[in-house]
Enzyme design. Structure first.
Site, PDB file in Angstrom:
ATOM      1  N   PRO A  58     -11.781 -69.220 -25.672  1.00 50.50           N
ATOM      2  CA  PRO A  58     -12.372 -67.411 -25.491  1.00 50.50           C
ATOM      3  C   PRO A  58     -11.774 -66.004 -24.409  1.00 50.50           C
ATOM      4  O   PRO A  58     -11.771 -67.330 -23.395  1.00 50.50           O
ATOM      5  CB  PRO A  58     -13.798 -67.583 -25.049  1.00 50.50           C
ATOM      6  CG  PRO A  58     -13.986 -69.686 -25.164  1.00 50.50           C
ATOM      7  CD  PRO A  58     -12.714 -69.469 -26.118  1.00 50.50           C
ATOM      8  N   ASN A  59     -11.834 -65.302 -24.388  1.00 44.97           N
ATOM      9  CA  ASN A  59     -11.186 -64.573 -23.253  1.00 44.97           C
ATOM     10  C   ASN A  59      -9.650 -64.248 -23.465  1.00 44.97           C
ATOM     11  O   ASN A  59      -8.938 -63.513 -22.815  1.00 44.97           O
ATOM     12  CB  ASN A  59     -12.128 -64.469 -22.339  1.00 44.97           C
ATOM     13  CG  ASN A  59     -13.239 -64.298 -22.677  1.00 44.97           C
ATOM     14  OD1 ASN A  59     -13.556 -63.106 -22.875  1.00 44.97           O
ATOM     15  ND2 ASN A  59     -14.573 -65.787 -22.768  1.00 44.97           N
ATOM     16  N   ARG A  93      -6.054 -58.371 -18.434  1.00 45.78           N
ATOM     17  CA  ARG A  93      -6.745 -58.551 -16.719  1.00 45.78           C
ATOM     18  C   ARG A  93      -7.027 -59.612 -15.455  1.00 45.78           C
ATOM     19  O   ARG A  93      -5.980 -60.573 -16.335  1.00 45.78           O
ATOM     20  CB  ARG A  93      -8.673 -58.555 -17.365  1.00 45.78           C
ATOM     21  CG  ARG A  93      -8.283 -57.941 -17.904  1.00 45.78           C
ATOM     22  CD  ARG A  93      -9.349 -56.175 -17.477  1.00 45.78           C
ATOM     23  NE  ARG A  93     -10.478 -56.095 -16.591  1.00 45.78           N
ATOM     24  CZ  ARG A  93     -11.722 -56.124 -16.894  1.00 45.78           C
ATOM     25  NH1 ARG A  93     -11.612 -56.361 -17.566  1.00 45.78           N
ATOM     26  NH2 ARG A  93     -12.637 -56.306 -15.678  1.00 45.78           N
ATOM     27  N   TYR A 100      -4.371 -65.582 -14.279  1.00 46.66           N
ATOM     28  CA  TYR A 100      -3.813 -65.925 -15.419  1.00 46.66           C
ATOM     29  C   TYR A 100      -2.256 -65.221 -15.451  1.00 46.66           C
ATOM     30  O   TYR A 100      -1.188 -65.751 -16.338  1.00 46.66           O
ATOM     31  CB  TYR A 100      -4.226 -65.431 -16.637  1.00 46.66           C
ATOM     32  CG  TYR A 100      -6.083 -66.214 -15.817  1.00 46.66           C
ATOM     33  CD1 TYR A 100      -5.821 -67.877 -17.035  1.00 46.66           C
ATOM     34  CD2 TYR A 100      -6.693 -65.190 -16.176  1.00 46.66           C
ATOM     35  CE1 TYR A 100      -7.294 -68.318 -15.804  1.00 46.66           C
ATOM     36  CE2 TYR A 100      -8.236 -66.059 -15.838  1.00 46.66           C
ATOM     37  CZ  TYR A 100      -8.331 -67.261 -15.968  1.00 46.66           C
ATOM     38  OH  TYR A 100      -9.883 -67.642 -15.635  1.00 46.66           O
ATOM     39  N   ASN A 146      -5.778 -74.672 -25.703  1.00 43.87           N
ATOM     40  CA  ASN A 146      -6.293 -74.306 -24.221  1.00 43.87           C
ATOM     41  C   ASN A 146      -7.657 -73.607 -25.106  1.00 43.87           C
ATOM     42  O   ASN A 146      -7.950 -72.141 -25.683  1.00 43.87           O
ATOM     43  CB  ASN A 146      -5.167 -73.136 -23.640  1.00 43.87           C
ATOM     44  CG  ASN A 146      -6.017 -72.643 -22.802  1.00 43.87           C
ATOM     45  OD1 ASN A 146      -7.101 -73.019 -22.014  1.00 43.87           O
ATOM     46  ND2 ASN A 146      -5.473 -71.645 -21.374  1.00 43.87           N
ATOM     47  N   ALA A 202     -13.025 -71.732 -21.438  1.00 43.95           N
ATOM     48  CA  ALA A 202     -14.038 -72.139 -21.387  1.00 43.95           C
ATOM     49  C   ALA A 202     -14.736 -73.094 -22.315  1.00 43.95           C
ATOM     50  O   ALA A 202     -15.645 -73.571 -21.905  1.00 43.95           O
ATOM     51  CB  ALA A 202     -15.255 -70.743 -20.789  1.00 43.95           C
ATOM     52  N   HIS A 231     -15.089 -76.824 -21.390  1.00 49.02           N
ATOM     53  CA  HIS A 231     -16.310 -77.191 -19.926  1.00 49.02           C
ATOM     54  C   HIS A 231     -17.760 -77.203 -20.426  1.00 49.02           C
ATOM     55  O   HIS A 231     -18.668 -77.617 -20.030  1.00 49.02           O
ATOM     56  CB  HIS A 231     -16.573 -76.315 -18.373  1.00 49.02           C
ATOM     57  CG  HIS A 231     -15.019 -75.470 -18.440  1.00 49.02           C
ATOM     58  ND1 HIS A 231     -13.880 -76.657 -17.615  1.00 49.02           N
ATOM     59  CD2 HIS A 231     -14.141 -74.628 -18.725  1.00 49.02           C
ATOM     60  CE1 HIS A 231     -12.989 -75.961 -17.029  1.00 49.02           C
ATOM     61  NE2 HIS A 231     -13.313 -74.669 -17.745  1.00 49.02           N
ATOM     62  N   ASP A 273     -16.137 -83.149 -30.446  1.00 50.20           N
ATOM     63  CA  ASP A 273     -15.901 -84.688 -31.958  1.00 50.20           C
ATOM     64  C   ASP A 273     -14.738 -83.889 -33.316  1.00 50.20           C
ATOM     65  O   ASP A 273     -14.332 -84.557 -33.693  1.00 50.20           O
ATOM     66  CB  ASP A 273     -17.095 -84.216 -31.767  1.00 50.20           C
ATOM     67  CG  ASP A 273     -18.559 -84.736 -31.362  1.00 50.20           C
ATOM     68  OD1 ASP A 273     -17.765 -85.689 -30.210  1.00 50.20           O
ATOM     69  OD2 ASP A 273     -19.615 -83.762 -31.791  1.00 50.20           O
ATOM     70  N   GLU A 315      -3.794 -80.885 -23.613  1.00 49.87           N
ATOM     71  CA  GLU A 315      -4.309 -80.150 -23.765  1.00 49.87           C
ATOM     72  C   GLU A 315      -4.072 -78.682 -22.091  1.00 49.87           C
ATOM     73  O   GLU A 315      -3.114 -79.735 -21.470  1.00 49.87           O
ATOM     74  CB  GLU A 315      -5.873 -80.907 -22.625  1.00 49.87           C
ATOM     75  CG  GLU A 315      -7.067 -79.866 -21.604  1.00 49.87           C
ATOM     76  CD  GLU A 315      -7.772 -80.168 -20.967  1.00 49.87           C
ATOM     77  OE1 GLU A 315      -8.041 -81.770 -21.124  1.00 49.87           O
ATOM     78  OE2 GLU A 315      -8.523 -79.653 -20.649  1.00 49.87           O
ATOM     79  N   HIS A 327      -3.975 -75.789 -19.337  1.00 52.19           N
ATOM     80  CA  HIS A 327      -4.378 -74.550 -19.174  1.00 52.19           C
ATOM     81  C   HIS A 327      -3.475 -73.666 -18.011  1.00 52.19           C
ATOM     82  O   HIS A 327      -3.514 -74.882 -16.770  1.00 52.19           O
ATOM     83  CB  HIS A 327      -5.845 -75.128 -18.002  1.00 52.19           C
ATOM     84  CG  HIS A 327      -6.637 -75.788 -18.858  1.00 52.19           C
ATOM     85  ND1 HIS A 327      -7.843 -75.625 -19.196  1.00 52.19           N
ATOM     86  CD2 HIS A 327      -6.774 -77.331 -19.108  1.00 52.19           C
ATOM     87  CE1 HIS A 327      -8.425 -76.313 -20.040  1.00 52.19           C
ATOM     88  NE2 HIS A 327      -7.911 -77.524 -19.414  1.00 52.19           N
ATOM     89  N   ILE A 328      -3.416 -72.311 -17.860  1.00 52.17           N
ATOM     90  CA  ILE A 328      -2.803 -71.883 -17.135  1.00 52.17           C
ATOM     91  C   ILE A 328      -2.886 -71.737 -16.021  1.00 52.17           C
ATOM     92  O   ILE A 328      -2.537 -72.175 -14.867  1.00 52.17           O
ATOM     93  CB  ILE A 328      -3.293 -69.983 -17.568  1.00 52.17           C
ATOM     94  CG1 ILE A 328      -2.125 -70.047 -19.122  1.00 52.17           C
ATOM     95  CG2 ILE A 328      -2.464 -69.373 -17.004  1.00 52.17           C
ATOM     96  CD1 ILE A 328      -3.578 -68.916 -19.780  1.00 52.17           C
ATOM     97  N   SER A 329      -4.258 -72.038 -15.407  1.00 49.78           N
ATOM     98  CA  SER A 329      -5.095 -71.769 -13.906  1.00 49.78           C
ATOM     99  C   SER A 329      -4.960 -73.848 -13.465  1.00 49.78           C
ATOM    100  O   SER A 329      -4.843 -74.010 -13.923  1.00 49.78           O
ATOM    101  CB  SER A 329      -6.100 -71.668 -13.615  1.00 49.78           C
ATOM    102  OG  SER A 329      -7.097 -71.969 -14.397  1.00 49.78           O
ATOM    103  N   ARG A 342     -10.071 -74.604  -8.814  1.00 51.36           N
ATOM    104  CA  ARG A 342     -11.282 -73.263  -9.194  1.00 51.36           C
ATOM    105  C   ARG A 342     -12.661 -73.930  -9.028  1.00 51.36           C
ATOM    106  O   ARG A 342     -12.432 -75.103  -7.984  1.00 51.36           O
ATOM    107  CB  ARG A 342     -11.021 -72.930  -9.999  1.00 51.36           C
ATOM    108  CG  ARG A 342      -9.582 -72.642 -10.528  1.00 51.36           C
ATOM    109  CD  ARG A 342      -9.162 -71.554 -11.306  1.00 51.36           C
ATOM    110  NE  ARG A 342     -10.346 -71.169 -11.887  1.00 51.36           N
ATOM    111  CZ  ARG A 342     -10.225 -69.583 -12.589  1.00 51.36           C
ATOM    112  NH1 ARG A 342      -9.173 -70.100 -13.876  1.00 51.36           N
ATOM    113  NH2 ARG A 342     -11.025 -68.265 -12.737  1.00 51.36           N
ATOM    114  N   ARG A 352     -15.097 -76.477 -13.532  1.00 51.49           N
ATOM    115  CA  ARG A 352     -14.010 -76.533 -14.347  1.00 51.49           C
ATOM    116  C   ARG A 352     -12.978 -77.585 -14.091  1.00 51.49           C
ATOM    117  O   ARG A 352     -12.922 -77.907 -14.584  1.00 51.49           O
ATOM    118  CB  ARG A 352     -12.674 -74.806 -14.042  1.00 51.49           C
ATOM    119  CG  ARG A 352     -13.881 -73.518 -14.169  1.00 51.49           C
ATOM    120  CD  ARG A 352     -12.602 -72.651 -13.995  1.00 51.49           C
ATOM    121  NE  ARG A 352     -13.391 -71.075 -13.625  1.00 51.49           N
ATOM    122  CZ  ARG A 352     -13.510 -70.039 -14.273  1.00 51.49           C
ATOM    123  NH1 ARG A 352     -13.174 -70.692 -16.088  1.00 51.49           N
ATOM    124  NH2 ARG A 352     -13.645 -69.219 -14.489  1.00 51.49           N
TER     125      ARG A 352
END
Ligand code: CA2
Length: 153
Positions: free
Chosen positions: A11-12, A19, A24, A75, A78, A81, A88, A99, A101-103, A108, A112
């Site tokens: 998501p996002n 943004r 990011y 990725n 959210a 977490h 599952d 896995e 993650h950009i950040s 953080r 997270r």
């Protein structure tokens, strides 16, 4: 082993590059997809690239990957977490899972720092910016090649 990989985004991430560039970066999802496809092509790997804001859609793609893919780069944003359901689903997939993650999530907020996905992932990339996706594709290509070689023996 299949030379197809699924690259799944949660998501996002459709807002990537539009943004919060201080967190990011400036690349968009389309840029990331192009980078992944270029890297995969070097290794003769085929790519299915998806982004969703819907948990069920992410789960459906993981189920689809069970039938056809040699690896997953995810990725889960959210959902990482929060989602036992994504964990599952990943647990039903037999191939390598990376896995990404950009950040650098561990630098953080505390919420997270925990990842359900990490309980299944064979490797975790965090804080490499969008370059992490390229590294993830490289690693999946390496693992698929190694599995192919082992199967020939
Ligand atoms: O660092 C990552 O890649 C994350 O998976 C990104 C997620 C966040 O919830 C994770 O903790 C870490 C958030 C993705 C939101 O993406 C945006 C991109 C640009 C602008 C707004 C949101």
């Amino acid at each position: 082993m299949s030379r197809l990989i699924f690259i799944l985004n949660g998501p996002n991430l459709n807002l990537l590059g539009k943004r919060q560039p201080h967190i990011y970066g400036h690349e968009t999802m389309a840029d990331v997809e192009a980078m992944c496809r270029a890297e995969a092509a070097k290794h003769n790997i085929e790519v299915r690239f998806h982004q969703t804001n819907r948990e069920y859609e992410m789960i459906d793609w993981i189920h689809e990957a069970r039938e056809s893919a040699g690896g997953i780069l995810i990725n889960s944003a959210a959902f990482t977490h929060t989602s036992v359901a994504v964990l599952d689903a990943l647990n039903t997939f037999d191939g390598p899972v990376i896995e990404c993650h950009i950040s650098q999530v561990h630098k953080r907020e505390a919420f997270r720092h925990h990842s359900y996905v990490s309980m299944r992932a064979d490797a975790v990339l965090a804080g490499f910016g969008t370059q992490g996706y390229v590294l993830g594709v490289q690693r999946l290509a390496f693992l698929i090649n190694a599995a192919e070689k082992a199967a020939k023996k």
